[in-house]
Design a protein around this motif. Sequence first.
Motif, PDB file in Angstrom:
ATOM      1  N   VAL A 178       0.831  -1.198   0.000  1.00  0.00           N
ATOM      2  CA  VAL A 178       0.000   0.000   0.000  1.00  0.00           C
ATOM      3  C   VAL A 178       0.869   1.253   0.000  1.00  0.00           C
ATOM      4  CG1 VAL A 178      -1.919  -1.158   1.164  1.00  0.00           C
ATOM      5  CG2 VAL A 178      -0.223   0.094   2.534  1.00  0.00           C
ATOM      6  N   ASP A 179       0.269   2.343  -0.434  1.00  0.00           N
ATOM      7  CA  ASP A 179       0.979   3.620  -0.419  1.00  0.00           C
ATOM      8  C   ASP A 179       1.132   4.141   1.005  1.00  0.00           C
ATOM      9  OD1 ASP A 179       1.156   4.355  -3.431  1.00  0.00           O
ATOM     10  OD2 ASP A 179      -0.910   3.696  -3.150  1.00  0.00           O
ATOM     11  N   VAL A 180       0.075   3.987   1.804  1.00  0.00           N
ATOM     12  CA  VAL A 180       0.109   4.444   3.197  1.00  0.00           C
ATOM     13  C   VAL A 180      -0.527   3.372   4.072  1.00  0.00           C
ATOM     14  CG1 VAL A 180      -0.789   6.115   4.864  1.00  0.00           C
ATOM     15  CG2 VAL A 180       0.078   6.900   2.658  1.00  0.00           C
ATOM     16  N   LEU A 181       0.146   3.024   5.146  1.00  0.00           N
ATOM     17  CA  LEU A 181      -0.413   2.176   6.189  1.00  0.00           C
ATOM     18  C   LEU A 181      -0.674   3.056   7.403  1.00  0.00           C
ATOM     19  CD1 LEU A 181      -1.200  -0.512   7.547  1.00  0.00           C
ATOM     20  CD2 LEU A 181       1.228  -0.817   8.126  1.00  0.00           C
ATOM     21  N   LEU A 182      -1.940   3.220   7.749  1.00  0.00           N
ATOM     22  CA  LEU A 182      -2.332   3.925   8.961  1.00  0.00           C
ATOM     23  C   LEU A 182      -2.516   2.860  10.033  1.00  0.00           C
ATOM     24  CD1 LEU A 182      -3.252   6.624  10.284  1.00  0.00           C
ATOM     25  CD2 LEU A 182      -5.575   6.073   9.501  1.00  0.00           C
ATOM     26  N   SER A 183      -1.547   2.788  10.919  1.00  0.00           N
ATOM     27  CA  SER A 183      -1.507   1.669  11.868  1.00  0.00           C
ATOM     28  C   SER A 183      -1.587   2.150  13.302  1.00  0.00           C
ATOM     29  CB  SER A 183      -0.211   0.866  11.696  1.00  0.00           C
ATOM     30  OG  SER A 183      -0.124  -0.176  12.655  1.00  0.00           O
ATOM     31  N   GLU A 184      -2.424   1.476  14.077  1.00  0.00           N
ATOM     32  CA  GLU A 184      -2.401   1.704  15.509  1.00  0.00           C
ATOM     33  C   GLU A 184      -1.071   1.239  16.078  1.00  0.00           C
ATOM     34  OE1 GLU A 184      -2.498  -0.817  18.384  1.00  0.00           O
ATOM     35  OE2 GLU A 184      -4.451  -1.719  18.024  1.00  0.00           O
ATOM     36  N   ALA A 185      -0.638   1.921  17.125  1.00  0.00           N
ATOM     37  CA  ALA A 185       0.567   1.523  17.863  1.00  0.00           C
ATOM     38  C   ALA A 185       0.356   2.020  19.286  1.00  0.00           C
ATOM     39  CB  ALA A 185       1.818   2.122  17.240  1.00  0.00           C
ATOM     40  N   SER A 186      -0.396   1.263  20.042  1.00  0.00           N
ATOM     41  CA  SER A 186      -0.922   1.759  21.307  1.00  0.00           C
ATOM     42  C   SER A 186       0.097   1.814  22.426  1.00  0.00           C
ATOM     43  CB  SER A 186      -2.101   0.888  21.754  1.00  0.00           C
ATOM     44  OG  SER A 186      -3.147   0.938  20.809  1.00  0.00           O
ATOM     45  N   TRP A 187       1.183   1.027  22.275  1.00  0.00           N
ATOM     46  CA  TRP A 187       2.145   0.948  23.375  1.00  0.00           C
ATOM     47  C   TRP A 187       3.523   0.591  22.844  1.00  0.00           C
ATOM     48  CZ3 TRP A 187      -1.816  -2.985  25.436  1.00  0.00           C
ATOM     49  CH2 TRP A 187      -1.814  -4.158  24.664  1.00  0.00           C
TER      50      TRP A 187
END
Length: 255
Positions: free
Chosen positions: A181-190
């Motif tokens: 993908v061009d952009v990965l919008l990923s959670e990174a909670s900790w």
Amino acid sequence: MRLTILGCSGSIPGPNSAASGYLLEAEGFVLGLELGNGTLAQLQTVRDPFDLDALVLSHLHPDHCADVSALTVLRRYHPEPPYPARPRLLPVHAPADAPTRLANAYAPNEAERATTDLSDVYAFHPLGAEPVGIGPFEVVAVPVDHPTPAFGVRVSHGGRTLAYTGDTGPCDVLPELARDVDVLLSEASWTDSPDRPKGVHLSGKQAGELARDAGVRRLLLTHIAPWTDRDAVLAEALAVFPGSGLVEQGGVYEI
């Protein structure tokens, strides 16, 4: 496609920071992605909420959908709604139990629920693995690993693709969700630690490893809890994937 960050605080809103909420825009179509605590206030700083053409909810924890109740009030009771110039029913693509869960959140007692099921405000569509057209976007949703039914989504338009993890622990579907993908919008909670509970969230390191292994062009980190060190999360991701960055509330990104 253009991505606007309405809020990016993980699990709860932070000081002057809304929970999860994003806009994706293309060809004049405005797609909301999540509408967590505080995001309707932020939406009103950049758009008329009636500009929303559709809404996608990855799952039904409050930090991702709490402001649907406030949006219901606006769409139902605004004295000058833009109907019939705009559709009265907002399409909402969400887990299958969204009509019941969101109605319960809006009307917490049985007497009120007997007179409202939100069908005068929303047209609900269950998320599923088959590609679906939402305006000019092609959207694919896949179940991910979280304590409640939850989905990651790929949104494509004009040869560009954004993948959004939603809330998830590491799981087998994530590499394919994020593939090229061009952009990965990923959670990174900790930050990363062996004692983190399984099947809940990603660390900065795990988000970076996902981006690296999936051939992602750019990684945007979001959903960082107010009690978590954002710089430490970013450092973990950068150590394994140099194309990492933190989103900021109000940020706008071209995809």
